[in-house]
Design a protein around this motif. Structure first.
Motif, PDB file in Angstrom:
ATOM      1  N   VAL A   7       0.850  -1.187   0.000  1.00  0.00           N
ATOM      2  CA  VAL A   7       0.000   0.000   0.000  1.00  0.00           C
ATOM      3  C   VAL A   7       0.889   1.241   0.000  1.00  0.00           C
ATOM      4  O   VAL A   7       1.778   1.379   0.849  1.00  0.00           O
ATOM      5  CB  VAL A   7      -0.932   0.036   1.221  1.00  0.00           C
ATOM      6  CG1 VAL A   7      -1.721   1.354   1.260  1.00  0.00           C
ATOM      7  CG2 VAL A   7      -1.896  -1.148   1.182  1.00  0.00           C
ATOM      8  N   ILE A   8       0.643   2.134  -0.963  1.00  0.00           N
ATOM      9  CA  ILE A   8       1.326   3.423  -1.022  1.00  0.00           C
ATOM     10  C   ILE A   8       0.299   4.486  -0.649  1.00  0.00           C
ATOM     11  O   ILE A   8      -0.639   4.756  -1.398  1.00  0.00           O
ATOM     12  CB  ILE A   8       1.900   3.700  -2.425  1.00  0.00           C
ATOM     13  CG1 ILE A   8       2.831   2.556  -2.849  1.00  0.00           C
ATOM     14  CG2 ILE A   8       2.624   5.042  -2.438  1.00  0.00           C
ATOM     15  CD1 ILE A   8       4.006   2.336  -1.937  1.00  0.00           C
ATOM     16  N   SER A   9       0.436   5.058   0.519  1.00  0.00           N
ATOM     17  CA  SER A   9      -0.524   6.033   1.034  1.00  0.00           C
ATOM     18  C   SER A   9      -0.091   7.440   0.646  1.00  0.00           C
ATOM     19  O   SER A   9       0.967   7.911   1.081  1.00  0.00           O
ATOM     20  CB  SER A   9      -0.609   5.908   2.562  1.00  0.00           C
ATOM     21  OG  SER A   9      -1.454   6.893   3.095  1.00  0.00           O
ATOM     22  N   ALA A  44      -2.622   2.062  -4.345  1.00  0.00           N
ATOM     23  CA  ALA A  44      -2.263   3.450  -4.079  1.00  0.00           C
ATOM     24  C   ALA A  44      -3.479   4.220  -3.577  1.00  0.00           C
ATOM     25  O   ALA A  44      -4.534   4.205  -4.218  1.00  0.00           O
ATOM     26  CB  ALA A  44      -1.715   4.118  -5.338  1.00  0.00           C
ATOM     27  N   LEU A  45      -3.336   4.868  -2.431  1.00  0.00           N
ATOM     28  CA  LEU A  45      -4.383   5.720  -1.883  1.00  0.00           C
ATOM     29  C   LEU A  45      -4.099   7.142  -2.347  1.00  0.00           C
ATOM     30  O   LEU A  45      -3.088   7.737  -1.976  1.00  0.00           O
ATOM     31  CB  LEU A  45      -4.391   5.646  -0.357  1.00  0.00           C
ATOM     32  CG  LEU A  45      -4.260   4.252   0.277  1.00  0.00           C
ATOM     33  CD1 LEU A  45      -4.421   4.350   1.791  1.00  0.00           C
ATOM     34  CD2 LEU A  45      -5.246   3.273  -0.326  1.00  0.00           C
ATOM     35  N   TYR A  59      -6.028   1.904  -7.751  1.00  0.00           N
ATOM     36  CA  TYR A  59      -6.145   3.232  -7.146  1.00  0.00           C
ATOM     37  C   TYR A  59      -7.402   3.311  -6.276  1.00  0.00           C
ATOM     38  O   TYR A  59      -8.503   2.995  -6.728  1.00  0.00           O
ATOM     39  CB  TYR A  59      -6.205   4.317  -8.224  1.00  0.00           C
ATOM     40  CG  TYR A  59      -4.922   4.468  -9.004  1.00  0.00           C
ATOM     41  CD1 TYR A  59      -3.885   5.261  -8.525  1.00  0.00           C
ATOM     42  CD2 TYR A  59      -4.738   3.798 -10.218  1.00  0.00           C
ATOM     43  CE1 TYR A  59      -2.700   5.401  -9.231  1.00  0.00           C
ATOM     44  CE2 TYR A  59      -3.560   3.921 -10.927  1.00  0.00           C
ATOM     45  CZ  TYR A  59      -2.537   4.728 -10.428  1.00  0.00           C
ATOM     46  OH  TYR A  59      -1.364   4.843 -11.128  1.00  0.00           O
ATOM     47  N   LEU A  60      -7.243   3.749  -5.050  1.00  0.00           N
ATOM     48  CA  LEU A  60      -8.366   4.026  -4.160  1.00  0.00           C
ATOM     49  C   LEU A  60      -8.389   5.526  -3.897  1.00  0.00           C
ATOM     50  O   LEU A  60      -7.418   6.080  -3.387  1.00  0.00           O
ATOM     51  CB  LEU A  60      -8.223   3.265  -2.840  1.00  0.00           C
ATOM     52  CG  LEU A  60      -8.005   1.747  -2.917  1.00  0.00           C
ATOM     53  CD1 LEU A  60      -7.964   1.170  -1.510  1.00  0.00           C
ATOM     54  CD2 LEU A  60      -9.099   1.084  -3.731  1.00  0.00           C
ATOM     55  N   SER A 390      -5.896  -0.770 -14.077  1.00  0.00           N
ATOM     56  CA  SER A 390      -6.027   0.537 -13.434  1.00  0.00           C
ATOM     57  C   SER A 390      -7.452   0.691 -12.936  1.00  0.00           C
ATOM     58  O   SER A 390      -8.346   1.073 -13.669  1.00  0.00           O
ATOM     59  CB  SER A 390      -5.693   1.645 -14.425  1.00  0.00           C
ATOM     60  OG  SER A 390      -5.868   2.911 -13.844  1.00  0.00           O
ATOM     61  N   GLU A 391      -7.650   0.394 -11.671  1.00  0.00           N
ATOM     62  CA  GLU A 391      -8.992   0.451 -11.108  1.00  0.00           C
ATOM     63  C   GLU A 391      -9.240   1.820 -10.513  1.00  0.00           C
ATOM     64  O   GLU A 391      -8.378   2.432  -9.920  1.00  0.00           O
ATOM     65  CB  GLU A 391      -9.132  -0.638 -10.026  1.00  0.00           C
ATOM     66  CG  GLU A 391      -8.937  -2.050 -10.569  1.00  0.00           C
ATOM     67  CD  GLU A 391      -9.153  -3.096  -9.507  1.00  0.00           C
ATOM     68  OE1 GLU A 391      -9.729  -2.746  -8.459  1.00  0.00           O
ATOM     69  OE2 GLU A 391      -8.728  -4.246  -9.708  1.00  0.00           O
TER      70      GLU A 391
END
Length: 396
Positions: A7-9, A44-45, A59-60, A390-391
Motif C-alpha cells: 500500500v502506497i498512502s 495506491a491511496l 487506485y483508491l 487501473s482500477e
C-alpha cells in the motif's frame, strides 16, 4: 495464489500545494509498476485518480482527506486502519509525512517536509502565517506513531540525525531523491554568451526560509561597483504575502527580475542561460536546483549549511557563504563575474552511513527485506510486465 500487497498512502498529494510531494508519489508508483507488479499487488491511496496515468496499480480515491485536519485525522487513524485489516499488506508506505494507525507486516513513512526544523522569527510568522502553523505543528504531528514504523525515510543524513535526536527513532533510512536530468548546452565553466549582462539565477518558491533578502542586499552592494549583471527570481508579487514583501524590496534594485512562476521545462531553459546559480535558502530537505545546475559545470554560490554541503557533493565550482552575510555574497558574485571564484578546490561528496538508498530499487530492497526483497531489487528477468490494470475506486 493472491499476490502480496503493497500500500502506497498518498491521498494528501493533491498537486496544488498539499503536504505530500506529487512527483515523489508518481516516481514511486512508476518504479513499482515497471519492476514489481508481476509479483506484488500495488494499491495506491490517492486524492484524485486523474493525477496518475501509471498502469498496474489499484487506485483508491480519498478526495476528502485533504479538506481539513479533521478529515485527515479520520482517514489516517480510522479509515486506513479498517482498510489495512482488509488488505493485510506486506508493506504500508506513507509518502505524506505522517504515520497512520494501520496494521501491516512492515510500516514505513517518508518524511520529506522539514519545516519543523526551522527556527522561525516573529516577523517571518507574520509574513507567512500558514508556514508558521506548519512550523509549529508538524513536529508534534510527526511524533504521533513515528516510533511504530519499521522504517522512517528522510532525504539527507543531517535530517536523520535531527529525527533521531527529536523523536528517539533509530530505524531512519536516508534515501536521496531521483533527479530528472537535463542536457546542458555546455559543461564548460565559463559565462554564457550572447547577453550583455552576467546572469545570476535563484529558482525558488517564495517562502520565508528561502532567504531572498540576502540576495537583494548583496545586489544593492554589487550595483555600486558593477552594472553589467542581472538576477532572476521565479515568482512575482501575486503569489503570496511574502512575495509582495520581496517584490517591494526589489523595486530599489532594478537588476533583479521577477519572472513569475515557471514550469519545469522553462527552469531548465533558464539554467542553460545562467552564468551562476545563487542558493541562499536556510532550510531544505534536499535543494533540487543545486543538483540540477551541477550539470552545467558553472559556478554556484550556496548557503554554508549541512543540507547544501550534502547536496553539492563532489563539485569543484561551488563557493559557500553564511546565509546572512550579504557582504560575503556580494564579493563572491564579483569573483564569479570575473571568472575568479576564490573557492576552487574540489568539494568532496558526503559519506552517508547505512541504511542508505540511492534510488527506489535500493529503498524497496530495504523496506521489503526478506518479505520479497528480490522483487524490489531487480525487474523480471524476461522484461515482462504484468497485464495493465487501473482500477478507479472512490472512498469517502
Amino acid at each position: 495464489m493472491k499476490k502480496p500487497v503493497i500500500v502506497i498512502s498518498a491521498a494528501n498529494s493533491t498537486g496544488n500545494g498539499g503536504l505530500g510531494c506529487l512527483s515523489v508519489v508518481q516516481d514511486c508508483l512508476r518504479y513499482l509498476s515497471q519492476n514489481v507488479a508481476d509479483r506484488l499487488e500495488i494499491v495506491a491511496l490517492v486524492h484524485d485518480r486523474k493525477l496518475f496515468d501509471i498502469p498496474n496499480v489499484t487506485y483508491l480515491e480519498f478526495p476528502y482527506s485533504s479538506r481539513s485536519i479533521l478529515f485527515r485525522l479520520y482517514h489516517e487513524h480510522i479509515a486506513y486502519r479498517r482498510l489495512s485489516k482488509r488488505l493485510r499488506p506486506e508493506l504500508w508506505l506513507s509518502l505524506v509525512n505522517l504515520s497512520p494507525s494501520v496494521e501491516a507486516k512492515r510500516i514505513a513513512v517518508y518524511c520529506h517536509n522539514t519545516c519543523n526544523l526551522y527556527r522561525m522569527s516573529l516577523r517571518e510568522a507574520i509574513l507567512q502565517p500558514r508556514f508558521a502553523f506548519y512550523n509549529l505543528m508538524l513536529g508534534r504531528a510527526y511524533a504521533i506513531n513515528i516510533t511504530k514504523n519499521d522504517y522512517v525515510i528522510v532525504q539527507q543524513a543531517w535530517i536523520r540525525e535531527e529525527f533521531e535526536r527529536l523523536f528517539g527513532v533509530k530505524n531512519v533510512v536516508v534515501a536521496t531523491p531521483n533527479i530528472v536530468k537535463f542536457e546542458a548546452e555546455t559543461t564548460e565553466n565559463k559565462p554564457t554568451v550572447g547577453r550583455e549582462k552576467f546572469r545570476f539565477f535563484y529558482p525558488a518558491f517564495p517562502q520565508v526560509y528561502k532567504n531572498f533578502e540576502v540576495v537583494i542586499a548583496a545586489a544593492s552592494l554589487l550595483r555600486a561597483v558593477r552594472d553589467d549583471f542581472e538576477i532572476c527570481f521565479t515568482f512575482d508579487s501575486s503569489v503570496n504575502r511574502y512575495a509582495q514583501h520581496i517584490a517591494r524590496k526589489c523595486k530599489a534594485v532594478p537588476e533583479i527580475r521577477l519572472l513569475g512562476i515557471q514550469k519545469r521545462e522553462a527552469v531548465f531553459d533558464l539554467y542553460r542561460e545562467t552564468d551562476c546559480l545563487i542558493f541562499p535558502s536556510k532550510l531544505e530537505s534536499w535543494g533540487l536546483p543545486i543538483t540540477e545546475f551541477k550539470h552545467t559545470g558553472r559556478p554556484m554560490l550556496v548557503a554554508d549549511l549541512p543540507y547544501a554541503h550534502e547536496t553539492v557533493g563532489s563539485y569543484e565550482s561551488a563557493a559557500f557563504f553564511e546565509p546572512r552575510d550579504a557582504v560575503r555574497l556580494a564579493k563572491l558574485m564579483v569573483e564569479a563575474m570575473k571568472g575568479e571564484l576564490s573557492v576552487r578546490r574540489p568539494h568532496p561528496a558526503t559519506s552517508v552511513a547505512q541504511p542508505f538508498a540511492q534510488n527506489w530499487a535500493e529503498l524497496f530492497a530495504i523496506l521489503l527485506g526478506g518479505t520479497d526483497g528480490d522483487a524490489a531489487r531487480t525487474p523480471p528477468a524476461d522484461g515482462a510486465r504484468a497485464t495493465e490494470r487501473s482500477e478507479h475506486l472512490v472512498c469517502s
